[in-house]
Design an enzyme around this catalytic site. Sequence first.
Site, PDB file in Angstrom:
ATOM      1  NE  ARG A  68      45.445  41.521  46.110  1.00  0.00           N
ATOM      2  CZ  ARG A  68      44.352  41.912  45.295  1.00  0.00           C
ATOM      3  NH1 ARG A  68      44.930  42.921  44.378  1.00  0.00           N
ATOM      4  NH2 ARG A  68      43.518  41.377  45.421  1.00  0.00           N
ATOM      5  NE  ARG A 182      38.398  49.094  36.012  1.00  0.00           N
ATOM      6  CZ  ARG A 182      38.170  48.319  37.003  1.00  0.00           C
ATOM      7  NH1 ARG A 182      39.077  47.847  37.981  1.00  0.00           N
ATOM      8  NH2 ARG A 182      37.203  47.793  37.256  1.00  0.00           N
ATOM      9  CE  LYS A 183      43.064  42.925  38.436  1.00  0.00           C
ATOM     10  NZ  LYS A 183      42.189  41.942  38.760  1.00  0.00           N
ATOM     11  N   GLY A 436      32.611  34.905  44.338  1.00  0.00           N
ATOM     12  CA  GLY A 436      31.574  35.403  45.161  1.00  0.00           C
ATOM     13  C   GLY A 436      30.676  36.481  44.410  1.00  0.00           C
ATOM     14  CB  CYS A 441      38.633  37.046  42.342  1.00  0.00           C
ATOM     15  SG  CYS A 441      38.318  39.101  42.458  1.00  0.00           S
ATOM     16  N   GLY A 442      37.750  34.140  41.371  1.00  0.00           N
ATOM     17  CA  GLY A 442      37.875  33.007  41.438  1.00  0.00           C
ATOM     18  C   GLY A 442      37.959  32.183  40.120  1.00  0.00           C
TER      19      GLY A 442
HETATM   20 FE1  SRM Z   1      40.277  39.931  42.459  1.00  0.00          FE
HETATM   21  C1  SRM Z   1      38.869  42.900  43.006  1.00  0.00           C
HETATM   22  C2  SRM Z   1      40.377  39.462  45.449  1.00  0.00           C
HETATM   23  C3  SRM Z   1      42.428  37.813  41.335  1.00  0.00           C
HETATM   24  C4  SRM Z   1      39.174  40.065  38.924  1.00  0.00           C
HETATM   25  N1  SRM Z   1      39.682  40.973  44.073  1.00  0.00           N
HETATM   26  C5  SRM Z   1      39.198  42.458  43.989  1.00  0.00           C
HETATM   27  C6  SRM Z   1      38.983  42.961  45.448  1.00  0.00           C
HETATM   28  C7  SRM Z   1      40.355  43.527  45.621  1.00  0.00           C
HETATM   29  C8  SRM Z   1      37.942  43.670  45.722  1.00  0.00           C
HETATM   30  C9  SRM Z   1      38.111  44.325  46.986  1.00  0.00           C
HETATM   31  O1  SRM Z   1      38.398  45.528  47.113  1.00  0.00           O
HETATM   32  O2  SRM Z   1      37.346  43.754  47.914  1.00  0.00           O
HETATM   33  C10 SRM Z   1      39.231  41.665  46.259  1.00  0.00           C
HETATM   34  C11 SRM Z   1      39.714  41.545  47.556  1.00  0.00           C
HETATM   35  C12 SRM Z   1      38.980  40.852  48.417  1.00  0.00           C
HETATM   36  C13 SRM Z   1      39.808  40.320  49.698  1.00  0.00           C
HETATM   37  O3  SRM Z   1      39.521  40.784  50.524  1.00  0.00           O
HETATM   38  O4  SRM Z   1      40.537  39.281  49.345  1.00  0.00           O
HETATM   39  C14 SRM Z   1      39.811  40.578  45.127  1.00  0.00           C
HETATM   40  N2  SRM Z   1      41.255  38.922  43.439  1.00  0.00           N
HETATM   41  C15 SRM Z   1      41.095  38.695  44.485  1.00  0.00           C
HETATM   42  C16 SRM Z   1      41.748  37.451  45.088  1.00  0.00           C
HETATM   43  C17 SRM Z   1      42.368  37.476  46.454  1.00  0.00           C
HETATM   44  C18 SRM Z   1      40.984  36.133  44.927  1.00  0.00           C
HETATM   45  C19 SRM Z   1      41.585  34.956  45.418  1.00  0.00           C
HETATM   46  O5  SRM Z   1      40.970  34.380  46.605  1.00  0.00           O
HETATM   47  O6  SRM Z   1      42.453  34.405  45.164  1.00  0.00           O
HETATM   48  C20 SRM Z   1      42.765  37.224  43.923  1.00  0.00           C
HETATM   49  C21 SRM Z   1      44.127  38.034  44.223  1.00  0.00           C
HETATM   50  C22 SRM Z   1      45.084  37.915  43.347  1.00  0.00           C
HETATM   51  C23 SRM Z   1      46.536  38.486  43.517  1.00  0.00           C
HETATM   52  O7  SRM Z   1      47.175  38.012  44.153  1.00  0.00           O
HETATM   53  O8  SRM Z   1      46.767  39.811  43.066  1.00  0.00           O
HETATM   54  C24 SRM Z   1      42.035  37.893  42.828  1.00  0.00           C
HETATM   55  N3  SRM Z   1      40.633  39.220  40.425  1.00  0.00           N
HETATM   56  C25 SRM Z   1      41.595  38.120  40.364  1.00  0.00           C
HETATM   57  C26 SRM Z   1      41.319  37.435  39.253  1.00  0.00           C
HETATM   58  C27 SRM Z   1      41.905  36.093  38.634  1.00  0.00           C
HETATM   59  C28 SRM Z   1      43.216  36.271  37.976  1.00  0.00           C
HETATM   60  O9  SRM Z   1      44.023  37.365  38.132  1.00  0.00           O
HETATM   61  O10 SRM Z   1      43.787  35.384  37.327  1.00  0.00           O
HETATM   62  C29 SRM Z   1      40.538  38.278  38.444  1.00  0.00           C
HETATM   63  C30 SRM Z   1      40.140  37.933  37.055  1.00  0.00           C
HETATM   64  C31 SRM Z   1      41.020  38.161  35.922  1.00  0.00           C
HETATM   65  C32 SRM Z   1      41.137  39.720  35.434  1.00  0.00           C
HETATM   66  O11 SRM Z   1      41.409  40.529  36.500  1.00  0.00           O
HETATM   67  O12 SRM Z   1      41.142  39.902  34.339  1.00  0.00           O
HETATM   68  C33 SRM Z   1      40.050  39.440  39.237  1.00  0.00           C
HETATM   69  N4  SRM Z   1      39.278  41.389  41.021  1.00  0.00           N
HETATM   70  C34 SRM Z   1      38.785  41.272  39.950  1.00  0.00           C
HETATM   71  C35 SRM Z   1      37.956  42.615  39.464  1.00  0.00           C
HETATM   72  C36 SRM Z   1      37.358  42.636  38.119  1.00  0.00           C
HETATM   73  C37 SRM Z   1      38.413  43.345  37.170  1.00  0.00           C
HETATM   74  C38 SRM Z   1      37.735  44.265  36.131  1.00  0.00           C
HETATM   75  O13 SRM Z   1      38.424  44.604  35.241  1.00  0.00           O
HETATM   76  O14 SRM Z   1      36.482  44.820  36.329  1.00  0.00           O
HETATM   77  C39 SRM Z   1      37.907  43.274  40.588  1.00  0.00           C
HETATM   78  C40 SRM Z   1      37.109  44.686  40.760  1.00  0.00           C
HETATM   79  C41 SRM Z   1      37.732  45.810  40.115  1.00  0.00           C
HETATM   80  O15 SRM Z   1      39.045  45.878  40.004  1.00  0.00           O
HETATM   81  O16 SRM Z   1      37.120  46.901  40.165  1.00  0.00           O
HETATM   82  C42 SRM Z   1      38.742  42.791  41.510  1.00  0.00           C
HETATM   83 FE1  SF4 Z   2      34.017  39.180  43.945  1.00  0.00          FE
HETATM   84 FE2  SF4 Z   2      36.652  38.955  43.802  1.00  0.00          FE
HETATM   85 FE3  SF4 Z   2      35.470  39.588  45.927  1.00  0.00          FE
HETATM   86 FE4  SF4 Z   2      35.343  37.159  45.231  1.00  0.00          FE
HETATM   87  S1  SF4 Z   2      37.112  38.321  45.990  1.00  0.00           S
HETATM   88  S2  SF4 Z   2      33.550  38.281  45.998  1.00  0.00           S
HETATM   89  S3  SF4 Z   2      34.840  37.649  42.814  1.00  0.00           S
HETATM   90  S4  SF4 Z   2      35.585  40.952  44.181  1.00  0.00           S
END
Ligand code: SRM
Ligand code: SF4
Length: 510
Positions: A68, A182-183, A436, A441-442
């Site tokens: 990333r 956290r993030k 998903g 994240c979506g």
């Molecule tokens: Fe996300 C975790 C993908 C935007 C909330 N997110 C993950 C992980 C790293 C989980 C994992 O290890 O597999 C996902 C990686 C999957 C992969 O292989 O791609 C993942 N998040 C994404 C992306 C790629 C979705 C997308 O297809 O666009 C986005 C990457 C953004 C970036 O460039 O950094 C992405 N994630 C978001 C957003 C949207 C936003 O930021 O506007 C959110 C909701 C907003 C927020 O964070 O408040 C989001 N992601 C989460 C969470 C829930 C956080 C929490 O506080 O519980 C997780 C799980 C965690 O962090 O424990 C997570």
């Molecule tokens: Fe769940 Fe984020 Fe993975 Fe999508 S990319 S399946 S919302 S953790």
Amino acid sequence: MTSTATPTASLNKFEKLKAEKDGLAVKAQLEEFARIGWEAMDETDREHRLKWLGVFFRPVTPGKFMMRLRLPNGIITSNQMRALGEVLQRYGSDGYGDITTRQNIQLRGIRIEDLPEIFQKFRQVGLTSVQSGMDNVRNITGSPVAGLEAGELFDTRELCNQLQDTITNNGEGNKAFSNLPRKFNIAIAGCRDNSVHAEINDLAFIPAYKNDQFGFNIIVGGFFSAKRCDAAIPLDAWVVPEDVIDVSRAILEVYRDQGLRANRQKARLMWLIDEMGIENFRAEVEKYLGRPMSPAAPKDEIDWDKRDHIGIYQQKQPGLKYVGLHVPVGRLLAGDMFDLARLAEVYGGSEIRLTVEQNVIIPNIPDSRLTQFLAEPLLEKFSTNPEPLTRTVVSCTGAQFCNFALIETKNRAIALIKELEAELTMPKPVRIHWTGCPNSCGQPQVADIGLMGTKVRKNGKTVEGADIYMGGTVGKEAHLGNCVQKSVPCEDLKPVLMNLLIENFGAEKK
Ligand code: SRM
Ligand code: SF4
């Protein structure tokens, strides 16, 4: 009180691993990891600490890592895009690039033995992926048309860059901010349409004037998680652009030092604000800042509907256009990256912009070159005028690569939209977001129709399904949607969505 002062016995698993060894420490071990291979690596380094360098172990595809990046304000040069294409090219059909919902790019298929060379390549073209995962500040989003449009209030590019440099020590890694509870998400809005979804960030800066002086109102605590989703709330503070870095630093320091670390489900900034109260939190930020902050301006300047930037638009620079291309669910192949780099060089200013809707913008195309640009073969794949449902679809990674996923998303999203468009005439775009799992994240809560993956029982079997969200609005009246229907099996989604589109969005059967 910092986390390192907390007795180790009371720490959760993630706090323990951070206390044992800072995530950034693995930077010095890359050559060693490349030599011994992913299977021989220490498990915690492999599955967790590497995320501090933006390298994600994927349990779904072991040995093929995801990387990333960080692209402040969603801007990437053609040289950088080409470098990413070159990285992916060697992985053949494993090599994907995905534009993310934070105006960023993720690469897939990466082998650990190539990391030293990849990081070397990144350095040569000025890219960094540092601190893009785990308990760090994510990609800093800004207006995707910053510096291009006549109506903008503030060009966000420089601030996004400066903020990233401050947080990451110019991309080298910064231990001052590498152990947050956290993030943490930050957005800077510079246009009138809130193109960054400011309200869903932990910290966002919103354009607002005070006595004719430009500045930003600050909102804090917005976030989505499986447990809780909340829009950001006003901090009752207004800052001039020159103070954005200092105030961001102070907020991050308060969060770092006082954020809740015992329970990871309650560690995002909003939980701390709940515990302290917003006034006390504000007072603490002022203490760290070392000076008082001015109260918020009574009104902000977000008063436009949100735009998606797809299509052809006049820039403020006479004779130049920016063109927004639709990239279906943000997915790029190595060849697409080379093509985008070439188009940006041949027709534009060697620059490509990304949007939070997972699309691209090519700026600075002279009017005299536009017709030729529009005839390029890549525009058959990445359209400037897609069908109304295709145009707005957003999807997270889903089960193809993400181990949290409860359902497949990206491929299903495209297939279903095609089926719906074959049967319906849409008077206007309807924003459908797929995610998903409940991590969101979506961003299904910002969509007209949000689909959140779940598991459902049907005919005695567990099948992939979705909870349906509706009512999310963006732009000037941004507010979060709610779940309106639970547990629809994915195989039954088509008629359900058809009904919703007909009843709520004026769709008609063909
Ligand atoms: Fe996300 C975790 C993908 C935007 C909330 N997110 C993950 C992980 C790293 C989980 C994992 O290890 O597999 C996902 C990686 C999957 C992969 O292989 O791609 C993942 N998040 C994404 C992306 C790629 C979705 C997308 O297809 O666009 C986005 C990457 C953004 C970036 O460039 O950094 C992405 N994630 C978001 C957003 C949207 C936003 O930021 O506007 C959110 C909701 C907003 C927020 O964070 O408040 C989001 N992601 C989460 C969470 C829930 C956080 C929490 O506080 O519980 C997780 C799980 C965690 O962090 O424990 C997570
Ligand atoms: Fe769940 Fe984020 Fe993975 Fe999508 S990319 S399946 S919302 S953790």
